[in-house]
Design a protein around this motif. Structure first.
Motif, PDB file in Angstrom:
ATOM      1  N   TYR A 368      -6.504 -24.358 -12.585  1.00 47.41           N
ATOM      2  CA  TYR A 368      -6.853 -23.714 -13.852  1.00 47.41           C
ATOM      3  C   TYR A 368      -5.623 -23.088 -14.517  1.00 47.41           C
ATOM      4  O   TYR A 368      -5.759 -22.252 -15.410  1.00 47.41           O
ATOM      5  CB  TYR A 368      -7.932 -22.642 -13.609  1.00 47.41           C
ATOM      6  CG  TYR A 368      -9.167 -23.215 -12.975  1.00 47.41           C
ATOM      7  CD1 TYR A 368     -10.157 -23.827 -13.739  1.00 47.41           C
ATOM      8  CD2 TYR A 368      -9.318 -23.196 -11.587  1.00 47.41           C
ATOM      9  CE1 TYR A 368     -11.275 -24.376 -13.146  1.00 47.41           C
ATOM     10  CE2 TYR A 368     -10.439 -23.750 -10.983  1.00 47.41           C
ATOM     11  CZ  TYR A 368     -11.416 -24.341 -11.773  1.00 47.41           C
ATOM     12  OH  TYR A 368     -12.522 -24.892 -11.176  1.00 47.41           O
ATOM     13  N   GLY A 369      -4.419 -23.490 -14.062  1.00 40.79           N
ATOM     14  CA  GLY A 369      -3.198 -22.938 -14.637  1.00 40.79           C
ATOM     15  C   GLY A 369      -3.026 -21.467 -14.340  1.00 40.79           C
ATOM     16  O   GLY A 369      -2.534 -20.696 -15.167  1.00 40.79           O
ATOM     17  N   ILE A 370      -3.435 -21.054 -13.131  1.00 37.85           N
ATOM     18  CA  ILE A 370      -3.410 -19.642 -12.755  1.00 37.85           C
ATOM     19  C   ILE A 370      -2.624 -19.475 -11.458  1.00 37.85           C
ATOM     20  O   ILE A 370      -2.758 -20.274 -10.526  1.00 37.85           O
ATOM     21  CB  ILE A 370      -4.844 -19.099 -12.577  1.00 37.85           C
ATOM     22  CG1 ILE A 370      -5.583 -19.104 -13.928  1.00 37.85           C
ATOM     23  CG2 ILE A 370      -4.853 -17.717 -11.962  1.00 37.85           C
ATOM     24  CD1 ILE A 370      -7.052 -18.733 -13.825  1.00 37.85           C
ATOM     25  N   ALA A 371      -1.824 -18.424 -11.397  1.00 34.31           N
ATOM     26  CA  ALA A 371      -1.131 -18.052 -10.167  1.00 34.31           C
ATOM     27  C   ALA A 371      -1.907 -16.926  -9.498  1.00 34.31           C
ATOM     28  O   ALA A 371      -2.446 -16.043 -10.175  1.00 34.31           O
ATOM     29  CB  ALA A 371       0.296 -17.600 -10.472  1.00 34.31           C
ATOM     30  N   ALA A 372      -1.998 -16.961  -8.175  1.00 31.44           N
ATOM     31  CA  ALA A 372      -2.722 -15.939  -7.417  1.00 31.44           C
ATOM     32  C   ALA A 372      -1.758 -15.264  -6.445  1.00 31.44           C
ATOM     33  O   ALA A 372      -1.026 -15.942  -5.721  1.00 31.44           O
ATOM     34  CB  ALA A 372      -3.894 -16.562  -6.663  1.00 31.44           C
ATOM     35  N   ARG A 373      -1.762 -13.938  -6.442  1.00 33.41           N
ATOM     36  CA  ARG A 373      -0.941 -13.168  -5.514  1.00 33.41           C
ATOM     37  C   ARG A 373      -1.830 -12.167  -4.794  1.00 33.41           C
ATOM     38  O   ARG A 373      -2.697 -11.541  -5.409  1.00 33.41           O
ATOM     39  CB  ARG A 373       0.184 -12.450  -6.265  1.00 33.41           C
ATOM     40  CG  ARG A 373       1.144 -13.400  -6.979  1.00 33.41           C
ATOM     41  CD  ARG A 373       2.106 -12.644  -7.860  1.00 33.41           C
ATOM     42  NE  ARG A 373       2.869 -13.578  -8.715  1.00 33.41           N
ATOM     43  CZ  ARG A 373       3.589 -13.214  -9.762  1.00 33.41           C
ATOM     44  NH1 ARG A 373       3.641 -11.938 -10.100  1.00 33.41           N
ATOM     45  NH2 ARG A 373       4.238 -14.111 -10.484  1.00 33.41           N
ATOM     46  N   TRP A 374      -1.584 -11.987  -3.505  1.00 27.42           N
ATOM     47  CA  TRP A 374      -2.472 -11.136  -2.711  1.00 27.42           C
ATOM     48  C   TRP A 374      -1.690 -10.056  -1.980  1.00 27.42           C
ATOM     49  O   TRP A 374      -0.489 -10.189  -1.719  1.00 27.42           O
ATOM     50  CB  TRP A 374      -3.270 -11.969  -1.712  1.00 27.42           C
ATOM     51  CG  TRP A 374      -2.415 -12.640  -0.656  1.00 27.42           C
ATOM     52  CD1 TRP A 374      -1.759 -13.824  -0.757  1.00 27.42           C
ATOM     53  CD2 TRP A 374      -2.120 -12.139   0.643  1.00 27.42           C
ATOM     54  NE1 TRP A 374      -1.071 -14.111   0.391  1.00 27.42           N
ATOM     55  CE2 TRP A 374      -1.281 -13.083   1.280  1.00 27.42           C
ATOM     56  CE3 TRP A 374      -2.484 -10.989   1.350  1.00 27.42           C
ATOM     57  CZ2 TRP A 374      -0.811 -12.927   2.578  1.00 27.42           C
ATOM     58  CZ3 TRP A 374      -2.016 -10.818   2.648  1.00 27.42           C
ATOM     59  CH2 TRP A 374      -1.193 -11.780   3.252  1.00 27.42           C
ATOM     60  N   SER A 375      -2.410  -8.988  -1.643  1.00 32.34           N
ATOM     61  CA  SER A 375      -1.820  -7.911  -0.846  1.00 32.34           C
ATOM     62  C   SER A 375      -2.907  -7.307   0.036  1.00 32.34           C
ATOM     63  O   SER A 375      -4.055  -7.142  -0.387  1.00 32.34           O
ATOM     64  CB  SER A 375      -1.203  -6.836  -1.744  1.00 32.34           C
ATOM     65  OG  SER A 375      -2.183  -6.274  -2.602  1.00 32.34           O
ATOM     66  N   LEU A 376      -2.528  -6.992   1.267  1.00 30.19           N
ATOM     67  CA  LEU A 376      -3.449  -6.400   2.232  1.00 30.19           C
ATOM     68  C   LEU A 376      -3.420  -4.884   2.091  1.00 30.19           C
ATOM     69  O   LEU A 376      -2.347  -4.266   2.110  1.00 30.19           O
ATOM     70  CB  LEU A 376      -3.034  -6.813   3.648  1.00 30.19           C
ATOM     71  CG  LEU A 376      -3.885  -6.315   4.816  1.00 30.19           C
ATOM     72  CD1 LEU A 376      -5.270  -6.957   4.788  1.00 30.19           C
ATOM     73  CD2 LEU A 376      -3.178  -6.634   6.137  1.00 30.19           C
ATOM     74  N   ARG A 377      -4.579  -4.266   1.921  1.00 29.07           N
ATOM     75  CA  ARG A 377      -4.623  -2.808   1.813  1.00 29.07           C
ATOM     76  C   ARG A 377      -4.233  -2.181   3.150  1.00 29.07           C
ATOM     77  O   ARG A 377      -4.854  -2.469   4.183  1.00 29.07           O
ATOM     78  CB  ARG A 377      -6.010  -2.341   1.393  1.00 29.07           C
ATOM     79  CG  ARG A 377      -6.357  -2.709  -0.035  1.00 29.07           C
ATOM     80  CD  ARG A 377      -7.676  -2.106  -0.471  1.00 29.07           C
ATOM     81  NE  ARG A 377      -8.042  -2.572  -1.806  1.00 29.07           N
ATOM     82  CZ  ARG A 377      -9.190  -2.259  -2.411  1.00 29.07           C
ATOM     83  NH1 ARG A 377     -10.066  -1.458  -1.806  1.00 29.07           N
ATOM     84  NH2 ARG A 377      -9.449  -2.738  -3.611  1.00 29.07           N
ATOM     85  N   PRO A 378      -3.221  -1.325   3.157  1.00 27.23           N
ATOM     86  CA  PRO A 378      -2.682  -0.824   4.429  1.00 27.23           C
ATOM     87  C   PRO A 378      -3.624   0.095   5.185  1.00 27.23           C
ATOM     88  O   PRO A 378      -3.509   0.251   6.394  1.00 27.23           O
ATOM     89  CB  PRO A 378      -1.411  -0.073   3.986  1.00 27.23           C
ATOM     90  CG  PRO A 378      -1.634   0.267   2.547  1.00 27.23           C
ATOM     91  CD  PRO A 378      -2.466  -0.843   1.986  1.00 27.23           C
TER      92      PRO A 378
END
Length: 660
Positions: A368-378
């Motif tokens: 869908y022309g989208i970049a996804a970035r993730w982060s783990l809640r510490p």
């Protein structure tokens, strides 16, 4: 260039005579419905040289028609199907005599639609039953032969209703029946042989409640060819024409042909049995809430999740729920099964599954022309990780080549081909992992046999542990080819007889223990699940991290790498089966954790960990994150599917849409 009828259709001569060609020119055929089959009927019969048509359809072309409908293309979007198909037919034969009914067939125009008609061919949507019954009744009353050729899977089911023979109503028995019963009777009447059902890979695509199901262009074109051939025989009065209660079902996918005969139609004893089975199978689906109206309203995140949720997880547990915090913000609430599943030591298997889910999200978003970035809640506990995923529009992103394989990726537990992987295949698999991971290949004949024997021995540990029994009895869905939340029994990899013994034994632990003690109860399952598949494959492999995984971040990263590896294998037409028991049990042994209350089994597990160390090497075992077997083979015909997206929301009141 002036159009000349005789020149345009001269290549028909030979299979028909010149006189017959002129006869076809004088005939008029009525076609109701110009979608998947109706549009192909019109063009095929026009090329046969039929000179006149009455055509009816109230719909306009849309994107969902593109996979199968002859008139569906970008230029036709939003245009009347009747208008588009009339133009296409006249481009083949400008002299056609066409009567168009852009409002469809109605009670008011039914008589004029059938005026001066030599033959009626049914092209109505499957679920248009009332008007279909009226049309066939009117044809019977007027002495007009009528044909229905239904596209089923990748095949065609044909029924002819001829003057003076069994009528549509006599065959199907629609009168005074509720709509759901009519649907079941129509399906079973068209297709008593049901040749199409064994290769339906995604039953969730069949949404009877919203009157929608999967379709193929192959089936529509087969329908056109078969119906046009029957039309030729009927109109030219040559060749044998089978009339109801005779029917013909040809399935191109299975290369099977069945000639069905149901004297008495719906009253036939065989048909009654089939109808009873179909009612049990389909009536529940017909009463399910319709999901068809919600899909066009899906947000971009929901579209991504519909695909991403097909990530692998141990025993299809799907240890995640979703919360849409904002239009560009998704929250994943993970979980694990360590408290009740012996295979999820310290939640590590579930953590890898969450990693595979994240990789799917990243890959699916590119579509869908989208970049996804993730982060783990510490601050979140390892047993319930919380992950924030944020989405960014990026016009430079191109769809990942792995997107088409997210849903087709599956576990193959049966034997594969022993043909070794090519060096090019190995290279592409290794490259998919990234720089932080490597592959240890166990694919020489000696390694295959040694690994298969080790898996065979681990199988005995697995099948003689009461802790594993508690898992096994809960994860199997019996008498099933697909399962949303468990593993269908047909996907386990056992033959039907062994499967029956297993079903009986798993009723309680005492039965399992009795078989194991007195009848070598683990022997057959281990042969079929471990030894034979372990030998019959291209080889075994172990995915290695560059350093021993210690944290949940390490496990999530490993799950992402595994998913890329597995999707790449699927893209290469390779099948894969996880073989995680040795690594999981070695984790218990290495950390001096209690595996089972049975001391003898615990002792065996410790001894096998030593053998595993000898096979892999101590350093490799410390860095191993995944183990499996791989090779070419058939795509499994039974598999786990996934929960509906609506069942995975953490806040169901805020996300109420029921999406498959």
């Amino acid at each position: 260039m002036n159009f000349d009828y005789l020149s345009a259709f001269s290549r028909n001569i030979g299979w028909i005579t010149r006189e017959e060609q002129q006869l076809l020119r004088s005939k008029r055929i009525a076609i109701a419905g110009l979608g998947g089959v109706g549009g192909s009927h019109l063009l095929t019969l026009t090329r046969l040289g039929v000179g006149g048509f009455s055509i009816a359809d109230m719909d306009r072309f849309e994107l969902a028609n593109f996979n199968r409908q002859a008139g569906a293309d970008v230029k036709a979007l939003g245009l009347s199907k009747v208008g588009v198909m009339a133009t296409k037919a006249r481009e083949i034969n400008p002299t056609l005599e066409l009567r168009t009914f852009s409002e469809g067939v109605t009670d008011a125009n039914l008589e004029s639609f059938l005026d001066d008609i030599d033959l009626y061919i049914d092209g109505l949507d499957f679920f248009v039953l009332d008007m279909r019954a009226k049309l066939f009744a009117a044809c019977a009353e007027r002495g007009i032969p009528a044909i229905t050729a239904a596209p089923l899977g990748m095949g065609v089911a044909l029924l002819n209703f001829l003057p003076g023979r069994m009528t549509f109503e006599e065959y199907f028995g629609f009168e005074n029946q509720p709509e759901n019963e009519r649907i079941v009777r129509f399906l079973m009447g068209l297709s008593p042989a049901m040749l199409q059902t064994p290769y339906l890979v995604d039953p969730s695509a069949v949404d009877l409640a919203s009157h929608r199901g999967p379709s193929t262009a192959m089936a529509c074109e087969l329908c056109a060819g078969v119906a046009a051939t029957e039309a030729l025989k009927i109109l030219l009065r040559r060749g044998k024409v089978f009339a109801a209660p005779w029917g013909i079902h040809f399935d191109a996918y299975r290369t099977k042909l069945r000639r069905t005969w149901r004297p008495g139609g719906h009253r036939n004893p065989l048909q009654r049995i089939g109808l009873n089975i179909a009612r049990k199978k389909f009536l529940a689906k017909l009463s399910e809430p319709s999901i068809g109206q919600t899909e066009p309203l899906l947000s971009p995140i929901e579209h991504i999740l519909k695909l991403a949720k097909w990530a692998p997880s141990g025993d299809n547990t799907q240890p995640w729920q979703f919360e849409i915090a904002a239009e560009d913000h998704l929250v994943i609430h993970g979980s694990d099964t360590r408290d009740h599943c012996v295979y999820d030591f310290k939640g590590r298997a579930s953590q890898m599954s969450v990693g595979a889910l994240l990789e799917n999200i990243v890959i699916a978003a590119t579509n869908y022309g989208i970049a996804a970035r993730w982060s783990l809640r510490p601050n979140a506990p390892d047993a319930a990780p919380t992950i924030d995923v944020r989405f960014f529009s990026d016009p430079e992103i191109k769809p990942s080549p792995l997107v088409p394989y997210i849903r087709t990726r599956a576990t193959q537990r049966r034997a594969m081909q022993r043909q070794p992987l090519k060096s090019q295949e190995k290279m592409r698999l290794e490259e998919s992992l990234g720089k932080e991971y490597a592959v240890l290949w166990l694919d020489t004949p000696e390694d295959r046999l040694r690994t298969a024997r080790l898996m065979f021995r681990y199988g005995k540990v697995r099948l003689t542990m009461p802790e594993a029994y508690e898992v096994h009895k809960d994860i199997i869905q019996w008498n099933a080819r697909h399962s949303r939340e468990r593993i269908p029994d047909r996907a386990i990899g056992l033959d039907p007889i062994t499967l029956r013994f297993m079903k009986w034994a798993l009723k309680n632990w005492s039965r399992v223990n009795f078989l194991n003690t007195y009848f070598s109860g683990t022997l057959l399952p281990r042969l079929e699940l471990d030894l034979i598949p372990g030998v019959f494959c291209a080889g075994h492999f172990v995915l290695l991290a560059d350093k021993p995984p210690m944290s949940i971040e390490d496990r999530i990263s490993a799950g992402r790498a595994l998913q890329r590896f597995w999707l790449t294998a699927t893209k290469l037409n390779l099948q894969l089966q996880p073989e995680m028991t040795p690594l999981i049990f070695a984790g218990y042994v290495g950390e001096s954790a209690k595996l089972t209350r049975i001391d003898a089994v615990e002792k065996t597990a410790k001894r096998l960990t030593g053998e595993l160390t000898g096979l892999l090497g101590e350093d490799h075992l410390a860095r191993a994150v995944f183990m499996g077997r791989i090779g070419k083979g058939k795509q499994p015909d039974a598999r786990s599917t996934r929960k509906r997206l609506s069942d995975l929301w953490i806040t169901p009141n805020a996300n109420t849409r029921s999406v498959a």
